[in-house]
Write a protein that holds these residues in place. Structure first.
Motif, short mmCIF file in Angstrom:
data_model
loop_
_atom_site.label_atom_id
_atom_site.label_comp_id
_atom_site.label_asym_id
_atom_site.label_seq_id
_atom_site.Cartn_x
_atom_site.Cartn_y
_atom_site.Cartn_z
N LYS A 295 -1.32 -33.65 29.44
CA LYS A 295 -2.30 -34.18 30.40
C LYS A 295 -2.02 -33.67 31.81
O LYS A 295 -2.36 -34.33 32.80
CB LYS A 295 -2.32 -35.70 30.33
N ILE A 296 -1.42 -32.49 31.90
CA ILE A 296 -1.12 -31.90 33.20
C ILE A 296 -2.40 -31.64 33.98
O ILE A 296 -2.45 -31.85 35.20
CB ILE A 296 -0.31 -30.61 33.01
N ARG A 297 -3.46 -31.21 33.31
CA ARG A 297 -4.72 -30.96 34.02
C ARG A 297 -5.25 -32.24 34.67
O ARG A 297 -5.74 -32.23 35.81
CB ARG A 297 -5.76 -30.38 33.06
N GLU A 298 -5.14 -33.34 33.96
CA GLU A 298 -5.62 -34.61 34.49
C GLU A 298 -4.71 -35.12 35.62
O GLU A 298 -5.20 -35.72 36.59
CB GLU A 298 -5.72 -35.65 33.38
N VAL A 299 -3.40 -34.90 35.49
CA VAL A 299 -2.48 -35.25 36.57
C VAL A 299 -2.83 -34.47 37.83
O VAL A 299 -2.88 -35.02 38.94
CB VAL A 299 -1.03 -34.98 36.14
N PHE A 300 -3.09 -33.19 37.67
CA PHE A 300 -3.43 -32.34 38.81
C PHE A 300 -4.74 -32.79 39.45
O PHE A 300 -4.90 -32.74 40.68
CB PHE A 300 -3.53 -30.89 38.34
N GLU A 301 -5.65 -33.26 38.63
CA GLU A 301 -6.93 -33.75 39.14
C GLU A 301 -6.74 -34.99 40.00
O GLU A 301 -7.41 -35.17 41.02
CB GLU A 301 -7.88 -34.03 37.97
N VAL A 302 -5.81 -35.88 39.59
CA VAL A 302 -5.50 -37.05 40.41
C VAL A 302 -4.97 -36.61 41.76
O VAL A 302 -5.33 -37.18 42.81
CB VAL A 302 -4.48 -37.95 39.69
N MET A 303 -4.11 -35.61 41.79
CA MET A 303 -3.47 -35.18 43.03
C MET A 303 -4.40 -34.41 43.96
O MET A 303 -4.40 -34.61 45.18
CB MET A 303 -2.25 -34.30 42.71
N PHE A 304 -5.22 -33.50 43.38
CA PHE A 304 -5.96 -32.55 44.21
C PHE A 304 -7.47 -32.53 43.97
O PHE A 304 -8.17 -31.73 44.59
CB PHE A 304 -5.42 -31.13 43.98
N ASP A 305 -7.95 -33.35 43.03
CA ASP A 305 -9.37 -33.34 42.67
C ASP A 305 -9.78 -31.97 42.14
O ASP A 305 -10.93 -31.54 42.35
CB ASP A 305 -10.24 -33.73 43.86
N VAL A 306 -8.87 -31.29 41.48
CA VAL A 306 -9.13 -29.98 40.87
C VAL A 306 -8.67 -30.03 39.42
O VAL A 306 -7.50 -30.33 39.15
CB VAL A 306 -8.39 -28.85 41.61
N ASN A 307 -9.58 -29.75 38.49
CA ASN A 307 -9.19 -29.56 37.10
C ASN A 307 -8.91 -28.06 36.92
O ASN A 307 -9.79 -27.22 37.09
CB ASN A 307 -10.31 -30.00 36.16
N LEU A 308 -7.67 -27.73 36.61
CA LEU A 308 -7.25 -26.33 36.58
C LEU A 308 -8.00 -25.53 35.52
O LEU A 308 -8.30 -24.34 35.73
CB LEU A 308 -5.75 -26.24 36.35
N ALA A 309 -8.32 -26.13 34.38
CA ALA A 309 -9.06 -25.40 33.35
C ALA A 309 -10.49 -25.13 33.80
O ALA A 309 -11.02 -24.03 33.60
CB ALA A 309 -9.05 -26.19 32.04
N GLU A 310 -11.12 -26.12 34.40
CA GLU A 310 -12.47 -25.91 34.92
C GLU A 310 -12.49 -24.85 36.01
O GLU A 310 -13.36 -23.97 36.04
CB GLU A 310 -13.03 -27.22 35.48
N ALA A 311 -11.50 -24.89 36.90
CA ALA A 311 -11.43 -23.90 37.98
C ALA A 311 -11.25 -22.50 37.42
O ALA A 311 -11.88 -21.54 37.88
CB ALA A 311 -10.28 -24.25 38.92
N GLU A 312 -10.40 -22.36 36.39
CA GLU A 312 -10.17 -21.05 35.80
C GLU A 312 -11.44 -20.52 35.12
O GLU A 312 -11.82 -19.36 35.28
CB GLU A 312 -9.03 -21.13 34.80
N LEU A 313 -12.10 -21.38 34.38
CA LEU A 313 -13.33 -20.99 33.68
C LEU A 313 -14.40 -20.55 34.68
O LEU A 313 -14.98 -19.46 34.55
CB LEU A 313 -13.83 -22.15 32.84
N ARG A 314 -14.64 -21.36 35.68
CA ARG A 314 -15.71 -21.05 36.63
C ARG A 314 -15.38 -19.79 37.44
O ARG A 314 -16.27 -18.98 37.72
CB ARG A 314 -15.96 -22.25 37.55
N THR A 315 -14.13 -19.63 37.81
CA THR A 315 -13.75 -18.45 38.57
C THR A 315 -13.96 -17.18 37.77
O THR A 315 -14.44 -16.16 38.29
CB THR A 315 -12.29 -18.56 39.03
N GLN A 316 -13.60 -17.22 36.48
CA GLN A 316 -13.79 -16.04 35.64
C GLN A 316 -15.26 -15.68 35.49
O GLN A 316 -15.60 -14.51 35.30
CB GLN A 316 -13.15 -16.24 34.26
N LEU A 317 -16.14 -16.66 35.63
CA LEU A 317 -17.58 -16.41 35.51
C LEU A 317 -18.23 -16.12 36.85
O LEU A 317 -19.45 -15.95 36.94
CB LEU A 317 -18.27 -17.61 34.85
N GLY A 318 -17.43 -16.08 37.92
CA GLY A 318 -17.98 -15.80 39.24
C GLY A 318 -18.71 -16.97 39.87
O GLY A 318 -19.52 -16.79 40.78
#
Length: 420
Positions: A295-318
């Motif tokens: 649940k590291i992605r969810e922990v990170f979301e609590v800290m920074f309001d960023v889901n790392l998997a979502e950020a990676e997916l969206r960035t790869q799609l421009g």
């Protein structure tokens, strides 16, 4: 034209339809049935609002062929993989179809632990003494030189699957008989055991620089997933913790060492694991160019309001990632609060009772992947969970205390009997 996603994960943590609501291309997902079912999810009867969702019974065997077949119909413009074991296939498909994104040479230093450690050593980063383990004789020679315990692992392994720790010659002999059978192989590495607590650093690289990162510390032994039935606690480190800055700086050096050659791996999440030894050294264990599991992605979301998997997916799609795009370029952001996760591993037997979902406001998310009457197998890897929770708190100490209290309560409510 479409985006093809290789999906070797449960579905609930990856709401692709929501993440890509503003994306104007069809989304095609190839998913693994065993990963969906092992987390207690029902295999979807429809496409979940995607252009195509196909659940494969034999994912490893069939995913490459099905991707190729679907490409003829959907003509993908992007291929995305968010699981460690799919990164190289996704890179190979991009090359085959002439698509943008990381190439096999970009991915390999993050997947081949031997190459990873060689690059790190060349950059002056400490790693455990290690060697290729092509034959049993090589492993015996390594143990003679470095002593016990020794660690055997797959060069491209993940989730501690297949990891073996030999604490004596007899234990090593048993492992070697099982692994080699008198032959040789090229997929193993042997390392000296490193004592100390394991830390991890998770974050996101944007345009080749670390835009966001924060360290945490496992309060348990990752390799004990098959023998530890109790609460496993993982908490973020306070900003003023002496380890915080050291870990962030070390991981910046590791990322630079592994991506020093020009390539297309410029925007990605990462998950690094680092030993903090009793004599206060930081020793790189390994690093992956994808978001962390559990649940590291969810922990990170609590800290920074960023889901790392979502950020990676969206960035790869421009696509824009507002929470990352607005970060200052010259200041390392601090988290809004501390966070952490509670994990409990599966253990075999008949489930008699499961925990009551907690109601404390500091429990941000809670999951249980078992139900009364279900017969469950033992944990097959360090990501094979029975329950999990994510918490928030002002400090690391308070977060850990909250998670430990919750862990004791959850452990007391779980009842698993021997299956008949």
């Amino acid at each position: 034209m479409s985006v093809l996603i290789l999906h070797r994960n449960p579905l609930e943590p990856f709401p692709y339809r929501d993440w890509l609501a503003d994306h104007d291309q069809p989304v095609v997902v190839l998913a693994a049935r065993d990963k969906i079912e092992s987390f207690g999810e029902q295999v979807p009867r429809d496409t979940l609002g995607l252009a195509h969702l196909e659940v494969l019974d034999h994912y490893d065997r069939d995913v490459a062929d099905r991707a190729t077949a679907l490409a003829a119909s959907y003509r993908p413009r992007h291929v995305v993989a968010l699981h460690e074991a799919d990164l190289e296939l996704a890179a190979e498909l991009r090359v085959r179809w002439g698509l943008p994104g990381p190439r096999p040479a970009d991915i390999r230093p993050f997947r081949d632990k031997l190459l990873m450690k060689q690059r790190a050593v060349a950059a002056g980063i400490e790693v455990a003494p290690h060697a290729p383990a092509a034959t049993a004789a090589q492993v015996w020679a390594f143990a003679a030189d470095h002593g016990y315990p020794v660690v055997l692992k797959h060069r491209a392994g993940y989730n501690s699957i297949g990891l073996r720790i030999a604490r004596s010659p007899d234990a090593l002999r048993s492992h070697l008989d099982e692994l080699y059978g008198g032959g040789s192989r090229d997929d193993l590495i042997v390392e000296q055991f490193v004592p100390g607590r394991m830390c991890h650093v998770d974050g996101f690289v944007r345009a080749g620089r670390t835009a966001l990162a924060w360290p945490s510390q496992y309060q348990y032994d990752l390799a004990s997933f098959g023998s530890d039935p109790g609460p496993r606690i993982d908490v973020t480190l306070d900003p003023d913790d002496p380890l915080t800055g050291r870990l962030l700086d070390l991981v910046d050096r590791v990322l630079a060492a592994l991506t020093r050659r020009p390539g297309q791996l410029t925007d990605h999440a990462f998950h690094a694991e680092v030993f903090h030894t009793p004599d206060d050294r930081l020793v790189l264990c390994e690093i992956a160019c994808r978001s962390g599991g559990a649940k590291i992605r969810e922990v990170f979301e609590v800290m920074f309001d960023v889901n790392l998997a979502e950020a990676e997916l969206r960035t790869q799609l421009g696509l824009p990632v507002p929470a990352v795009d607005r970060l200052p370029g010259d200041v390392r952001p601090h988290p809004r609060s501390m966070s952490g996760q509670l994990l409990m591993m599966k253990r075999p037997g008949l489930v008699r009772a499961v925990p009551t979902p907690p109601t404390e406001p500091w429990v941000r998310r809670f999951w249980c992947w078992a139900r009364p009457g279900q017969v469950i197998p033992p944990a097959a890897g360090s990501a094979d969970f029975l329950t999990a929770a994510v918490a928030a708190a002002p400090t690391r100490g308070e977060c850990e205390a909250r998670l430990r209290r919750l862990g004791d309560r959850v452990a007391g409510q779980i009842q698993i009997a021997e299956a008949s």
